[in-house]
Write a protein that holds these residues in place. Sequence first.
Motif, short mmCIF file in Angstrom:
data_model
loop_
_atom_site.label_atom_id
_atom_site.label_comp_id
_atom_site.label_asym_id
_atom_site.label_seq_id
_atom_site.Cartn_x
_atom_site.Cartn_y
_atom_site.Cartn_z
N PRO A 18 -2.05 5.74 -7.12
CA PRO A 18 -0.72 6.05 -6.61
C PRO A 18 0.26 4.93 -6.91
O PRO A 18 -0.14 3.77 -7.05
CB PRO A 18 -0.94 6.21 -5.11
CG PRO A 18 -2.29 5.69 -4.82
CD PRO A 18 -3.05 5.63 -6.10
N ALA A 19 1.55 5.28 -7.00
CA ALA A 19 2.56 4.31 -7.40
C ALA A 19 2.66 3.15 -6.42
O ALA A 19 2.76 2.00 -6.82
CB ALA A 19 3.92 5.00 -7.51
N GLY A 20 2.63 3.44 -5.12
CA GLY A 20 2.74 2.37 -4.14
C GLY A 20 1.47 1.56 -4.03
O GLY A 20 1.48 0.39 -3.71
N GLY A 21 0.36 2.19 -4.31
CA GLY A 21 -0.92 1.52 -4.21
C GLY A 21 -1.37 1.41 -2.77
O GLY A 21 -0.59 1.11 -1.90
N SER A 22 -2.61 1.70 -2.54
CA SER A 22 -3.15 1.57 -1.19
C SER A 22 -4.29 0.56 -1.24
O SER A 22 -4.72 0.14 -2.30
CB SER A 22 -3.66 2.93 -0.70
OG SER A 22 -4.74 3.35 -1.50
N ALA A 23 -4.77 0.21 -0.09
CA ALA A 23 -5.88 -0.74 -0.03
C ALA A 23 -7.11 -0.16 -0.71
O ALA A 23 -7.85 -0.87 -1.40
CB ALA A 23 -6.18 -1.10 1.42
N LEU A 24 -7.32 1.14 -0.56
CA LEU A 24 -8.45 1.79 -1.21
C LEU A 24 -8.31 1.77 -2.73
O LEU A 24 -9.29 1.55 -3.44
CB LEU A 24 -8.59 3.22 -0.70
CG LEU A 24 -9.82 4.00 -1.18
CD1 LEU A 24 -11.09 3.27 -0.76
CD2 LEU A 24 -9.80 5.40 -0.61
N ALA A 25 -7.10 1.97 -3.21
CA ALA A 25 -6.86 1.93 -4.66
C ALA A 25 -7.10 0.52 -5.21
O ALA A 25 -7.69 0.35 -6.28
CB ALA A 25 -5.44 2.39 -4.97
N VAL A 26 -6.64 -0.48 -4.48
CA VAL A 26 -6.85 -1.86 -4.91
C VAL A 26 -8.33 -2.18 -4.94
O VAL A 26 -8.83 -2.81 -5.88
CB VAL A 26 -6.08 -2.84 -3.99
CG1 VAL A 26 -6.47 -4.28 -4.30
CG2 VAL A 26 -4.58 -2.65 -4.15
N LEU A 27 -9.05 -1.73 -3.92
CA LEU A 27 -10.49 -1.96 -3.90
C LEU A 27 -11.17 -1.24 -5.07
O LEU A 27 -12.12 -1.76 -5.66
CB LEU A 27 -11.09 -1.49 -2.58
CG LEU A 27 -10.80 -2.38 -1.37
CD1 LEU A 27 -11.33 -1.74 -0.10
CD2 LEU A 27 -11.39 -3.75 -1.57
N GLY A 28 -10.68 -0.05 -5.42
CA GLY A 28 -11.24 0.68 -6.56
C GLY A 28 -11.04 -0.07 -7.85
O GLY A 28 -11.95 -0.16 -8.68
N VAL A 29 -9.87 -0.62 -8.05
CA VAL A 29 -9.59 -1.40 -9.27
C VAL A 29 -10.44 -2.66 -9.29
O VAL A 29 -11.02 -3.02 -10.32
CB VAL A 29 -8.09 -1.75 -9.36
CG1 VAL A 29 -7.83 -2.75 -10.47
CG2 VAL A 29 -7.28 -0.49 -9.59
N VAL A 30 -10.55 -3.33 -8.15
CA VAL A 30 -11.38 -4.54 -8.08
C VAL A 30 -12.83 -4.19 -8.38
O VAL A 30 -13.52 -4.90 -9.12
CB VAL A 30 -11.23 -5.23 -6.71
CG1 VAL A 30 -12.26 -6.32 -6.53
CG2 VAL A 30 -9.83 -5.79 -6.56
N PHE A 31 -13.31 -3.08 -7.83
CA PHE A 31 -14.68 -2.67 -8.11
C PHE A 31 -14.88 -2.40 -9.60
O PHE A 31 -15.88 -2.79 -10.18
CB PHE A 31 -15.03 -1.41 -7.30
CG PHE A 31 -16.40 -0.88 -7.61
CD1 PHE A 31 -17.53 -1.52 -7.13
CD2 PHE A 31 -16.57 0.25 -8.40
CE1 PHE A 31 -18.80 -1.05 -7.42
CE2 PHE A 31 -17.82 0.72 -8.71
CZ PHE A 31 -18.94 0.08 -8.22
N LEU A 32 -13.91 -1.73 -10.22
CA LEU A 32 -14.01 -1.45 -11.65
C LEU A 32 -14.04 -2.74 -12.47
O LEU A 32 -14.84 -2.88 -13.39
CB LEU A 32 -12.84 -0.56 -12.08
CG LEU A 32 -12.82 -0.17 -13.55
CD1 LEU A 32 -14.03 0.70 -13.87
CD2 LEU A 32 -11.54 0.56 -13.87
#
Length: 128
Positions: A97-111
């Motif tokens: 998502p454009a704003g980014g959520s904590a879950l999205a950040v964690l997903g990127v970090v996991f990747l």
Amino acid sequence: MNKTGRKPFFAWLAVFAHLVSLAFVPMAQAEMVGTGAMLDEADRAERVAEVRDMLGQERVAEQMVELGVDPAAAQARVASLTDAELAQMQDNLESLPAGGSALAVLGVVFLVLLVLELVGVTNVFSRI
């Protein structure tokens, strides 16, 4: 020996030294660079810049530090990723998502951690 006899000797010595030095000059080779190759290189540079920008965000860096990964090492490893890995990371970044959520950040970090683990930079998942 007079001075006039030395001049031709030194002149021939200088010419010989110059000719010998030419043997050690590497030959230049040039070839045409295709448009496709230039576009591929520009596309790769764009992907690397996007992934580095995402990794440079403060929240992502904080998450990487919490997981025991040096953000500078992760930034340095981005350049050595293959084109397929870069495309996968870019696709994942674009689907967030454009704003980014904590879950999205964690997903990127996991990747990122998964890629670093596969490359052999970290041993984050050996504890699991």
